[in-house]
Design an enzyme around this catalytic site. Structure first.
Site, short mmCIF file in Angstrom:
data_model
loop_
_atom_site.label_atom_id
_atom_site.label_comp_id
_atom_site.label_asym_id
_atom_site.label_seq_id
_atom_site.Cartn_x
_atom_site.Cartn_y
_atom_site.Cartn_z
N GLY A 46 -52.80 -37.02 36.98
CA GLY A 46 -51.01 -37.05 37.36
C GLY A 46 -50.29 -38.28 36.84
O GLY A 46 -51.20 -39.21 36.26
N GLN A 51 -45.27 -45.61 36.30
CA GLN A 51 -46.71 -46.21 35.45
C GLN A 51 -46.49 -46.12 34.25
O GLN A 51 -46.70 -47.07 33.55
CB GLN A 51 -47.50 -44.93 36.54
CG GLN A 51 -47.99 -44.97 37.32
CD GLN A 51 -48.89 -43.98 37.51
OE1 GLN A 51 -48.96 -42.21 37.56
NE2 GLN A 51 -50.28 -44.29 37.22
N CYS A 96 -56.62 -43.73 40.72
CA CYS A 96 -54.56 -43.88 39.59
C CYS A 96 -55.48 -44.95 38.90
O CYS A 96 -55.82 -45.64 38.25
CB CYS A 96 -54.33 -45.11 40.54
SG CYS A 96 -52.50 -45.14 39.37
N LEU A 97 -54.62 -44.06 37.70
CA LEU A 97 -54.42 -44.37 35.97
C LEU A 97 -53.88 -45.73 36.00
O LEU A 97 -54.33 -46.64 35.33
CB LEU A 97 -53.88 -43.25 35.42
CG LEU A 97 -54.35 -41.92 34.68
CD1 LEU A 97 -53.51 -41.37 34.28
CD2 LEU A 97 -55.91 -42.28 34.63
N HIS A 138 -49.58 -38.21 46.37
CA HIS A 138 -49.65 -39.51 45.63
C HIS A 138 -49.36 -39.96 44.88
O HIS A 138 -48.69 -41.38 44.63
CB HIS A 138 -51.64 -39.54 44.60
CG HIS A 138 -51.94 -40.78 43.69
ND1 HIS A 138 -52.93 -41.40 43.95
CD2 HIS A 138 -51.25 -41.09 42.71
CE1 HIS A 138 -53.04 -42.45 43.22
NE2 HIS A 138 -52.16 -42.01 42.67
N GLU A 139 -48.12 -38.94 43.94
CA GLU A 139 -47.47 -38.95 42.74
C GLU A 139 -46.07 -39.50 42.79
O GLU A 139 -45.35 -40.43 42.38
CB GLU A 139 -47.20 -37.96 41.68
CG GLU A 139 -48.52 -37.90 40.66
CD GLU A 139 -49.35 -38.94 40.42
OE1 GLU A 139 -48.52 -39.92 39.51
OE2 GLU A 139 -50.35 -39.35 39.51
N HIS A 142 -45.30 -42.98 44.51
CA HIS A 142 -45.55 -44.19 43.77
C HIS A 142 -43.78 -43.84 43.79
O HIS A 142 -43.36 -45.26 43.06
CB HIS A 142 -45.65 -43.12 41.71
CG HIS A 142 -47.23 -43.94 41.82
ND1 HIS A 142 -48.24 -45.03 41.39
CD2 HIS A 142 -48.79 -42.76 41.25
CE1 HIS A 142 -48.99 -45.57 41.15
NE2 HIS A 142 -49.61 -43.99 40.76
ZN ZN Z 1 -51.65 -43.38 40.80
#
Ligand code: ZN
Length: 166
Positions: A46, A51, A96-97, A138-139, A142
């Site tokens: 995701g 991000q 998380c990226l 999660h997304e 953000h």
């Molecule tokens: Zn993330």
């Protein structure tokens, strides 16, 4: 399409609140195409607008439950997403990226239903369970500047990560 730089934790834009998308134009489509390429390249499940430094309510979530689809086909584009229903509970590792190499134990709903718009502004609803439900939450977090590290009951130790223990 072009790869976008993924911001890492400590970058202030990850902590800001994103704004709703009101124009479903070429610029949005370019952003979505770039985010899709960036997500596939990074090997994540995701990605959210902040991000890649874009403070807009845009997320991508891979529906990993759909094993009949290719990775690219699994990607759901959600504009102005809102959770409208959640049920159950799951507790497990999450990463998380934007927080590379770190994982924490986070409790999320087992299933969620999200209402959103597609790239043309058409409304739709989608449900997910397991990892996909975790990813929706999660997304969407953000977009409010929330990272999983804020919610984790604890972070996993290097030993746990090395042994693959969850
Ligand atoms: Zn993330």
């Amino acid at each position: 399409m072009a790869l976008r730089n993924i911001l890492k934790t400590g970058e202030p834009r990850l902590r800001k609140t994103s704004r709703r998308v009101t124009e479903f134009n070429d610029r949005l489509h370019q952003l979505l195409d770039d985010m899709k390429e960036t997500l596939l390249d990074a090997g994540g499940v995701g990605l959210a607008g902040p991000q890649v430094g874009v403070l807009r309510d845009v997320i991508l979530v891979m529906d990993t439950n759909r094993e009949d689809l290719t990775e690219e086909e699994q990607i759901i584009e959600l504009i102005n997403p809102q959770i409208v229903e959640k049920a159950g509970e799951q507790t497990g590792p999450e990463g998380c990226l934007s927080v590379p190499g770190e994982y924490g134990i986070v409790t999320r709903p087992e299933t969620v239903t999200v209402k959103a718009q597609d790239r043309y502004g058409r409304e739709f609803t989608v449900s997910g369970y397991g990892l996909t439900a975790r990813c929706f939450c999660h997304e969407i977090d953000h977009l409010s500047g929330i990272l999983f590290t804020d919610l984790a009951e604890r972070m996993m130790t290097p030993e746990e990560l090395a042994s693959g223990e969850e």
